[in-house]
Design an enzyme around this catalytic site. Structure first.
Site, short mmCIF file in Angstrom:
data_model
loop_
_atom_site.label_atom_id
_atom_site.label_comp_id
_atom_site.label_asym_id
_atom_site.label_seq_id
_atom_site.Cartn_x
_atom_site.Cartn_y
_atom_site.Cartn_z
CG MET A 33 46.96 33.43 43.76
SD MET A 33 47.14 35.18 44.09
CE MET A 33 45.46 35.73 43.97
CG HIS A 40 40.97 27.05 41.33
ND1 HIS A 40 40.16 27.65 42.26
CD2 HIS A 40 41.83 28.01 40.91
CE1 HIS A 40 40.51 28.91 42.41
NE2 HIS A 40 41.52 29.16 41.59
CD GLN A 64 48.78 37.66 41.72
OE1 GLN A 64 49.67 36.85 41.51
NE2 GLN A 64 47.56 37.50 41.21
CE LYS A 153 36.14 35.79 37.63
NZ LYS A 153 37.25 35.91 38.54
CD GLN A 157 46.33 35.62 35.80
OE1 GLN A 157 46.58 36.31 36.76
NE2 GLN A 157 45.80 34.43 35.91
NE ARG A 191 40.24 39.43 45.03
CZ ARG A 191 41.31 39.26 44.24
NH1 ARG A 191 41.18 38.73 43.04
NH2 ARG A 191 42.51 39.62 44.67
O1 PAF Z 1 45.15 33.59 38.56
C1 PAF Z 1 45.73 33.46 39.65
O2 PAF Z 1 45.25 32.79 40.57
C2 PAF Z 1 47.06 34.16 39.88
O3 PAF Z 1 47.10 35.40 39.26
C3 PAF Z 1 48.27 33.30 39.46
C4 PAF Z 1 48.28 33.03 37.97
C5 PAF Z 1 48.25 31.98 40.22
C6 PAF Z 1 49.58 34.04 39.79
O4 PAF Z 1 49.68 34.29 41.16
#
Ligand code: PAF
Length: 284
Positions: A33, A40, A64, A153, A157, A191
């Site tokens: 995102m 990342h 989301q 992390k 998910q 965040r």
């Molecule tokens: O982990 C994230 O940054 C988000 O949940 C993702 C997997 C890009 C989906 O929007």
């Protein structure tokens, strides 16, 4: 340093990936995102070892976020992100506008059970995983990657996406990557920029208490009392705890006592207005 190709539409993306596929190149996707940090970048590094071409998607996915969450103030740092991705040697950035992903009248979502209803994040963010699963499925359909990578992390998910990929026979290999941490143990997160200097100083207490609890559980203390002590330490540092639990690392089902299976400790807690999540293995 070559600049990544930027695709803003699905048509541009598909033109690019069609050329790569014709040349026989494998494609790896790193869904994000934006507001990219070293965590990342580490995902892009791992993906570059796996696939010939790496695409990073940058899309702040509205579905989301719950109605009272931080969608509008979520950090958006596209230029800085692209500079980091250029330095990391990423081939392309897919950065669609919201209506490219969610056309007018959009009304189809993925319905989930299993790890998505484990009573962790889902208990506090009831629509979150449907939004994640839907956008990830759409990204897979748009990019058609050979592999996609997600950080540990967001452990729940990752479990949800792994389950979904198996259940729907999605032809993409799902990779997980270790959490990157600041020197004081705080898990890297987009965040973290929300934290005031005082909160930033207090924030590592979450991981510290989790590691202390993991150590005593590994040495034979029962899970429940170890968690009671950890919760007290986390609260004493100024957090309001949403959950701190030990779960089966695969299914995320509750566990009463350590057994012959992989365990994960997962937590979410709020420091002021910022909600932090973290998780660690109990098996290391
Ligand atoms: O982990 C994230 O940054 C988000 O949940 C993702 C997997 C890009 C989906 O929007």
């Amino acid at each position: 340093m070559s600049q990544p190709t930027i695709a803003n539409t699905i048509a541009e993306l598909r033109a690019l990936t069609a050329g790569w596929r014709k040349a026989g190149d494998t494609i790896g996707l790193v869904p994000t995102m934006g507001a990219l940090h070293e965590g990342h970048v580490s995902l892009t590094r791992l993906m570059r070892e796996k696939a010939r071409r790496t695409i990073v998607s940058i899309f702040v996915n509205p579905t989301q976020f719950g109605p009272n969450e931080d969608f509008t103030r979520y950090p958006r740092t596209f230029q800085a992100d692209c500079e980091k991705l250029a330095a990391a040697g990423v081939d392309a950035v897919f950065a669609p506008a919201p209506d490219e992903v969610y056309p007018d009248g959009f009304c189809t979502t993925i319905s989930l059970a299993g790890p998505a209803t484990a009573g962790l994040e889902d208990a506090f963010r009831p629509t979150h995983f449907a939004g994640v699963a839907t956008v990830v499925t759409k990204l897979f359909t748009m990019v058609a990657p050979d592999a996609a990578i997600f950080g540990e992390k967001d452990f729940q998910q990752l479990a949800v996406i792994r389950r979904m990929a198996r259940d729907l026979n999605l032809p993409v290999e799902i990779l997980g990557a270790p959490t990157m941490r600041e020197a004081d143990g705080l898990a890297m997160s987009s965040r973290n920029v929300y934290l005031s200097p005082a909160e930033r100083q207090a924030a590592p207490a979450l991981n510290r208490a989790m590691r202390a609890a993991a150590t005593v559980i590994r040495s034979g203390t029962a899970i429940a009392p170890a968690l009671v002590e950890a919760r007290a330490a986390i609260a004493a540092a100024g957090f309001v705890i949403d959950y701190l639990e030990v779960r089966d690392a695969g299914s995320l089902a509750p566990v009463e006592k350590p057994e012959e299976r992989a365990l994960r400790m997962l937590a979410a807690a709020r420091l002021g207005k910022t909600r932090l999540i973290d998780n660690i293995s109990l098996d290391d």
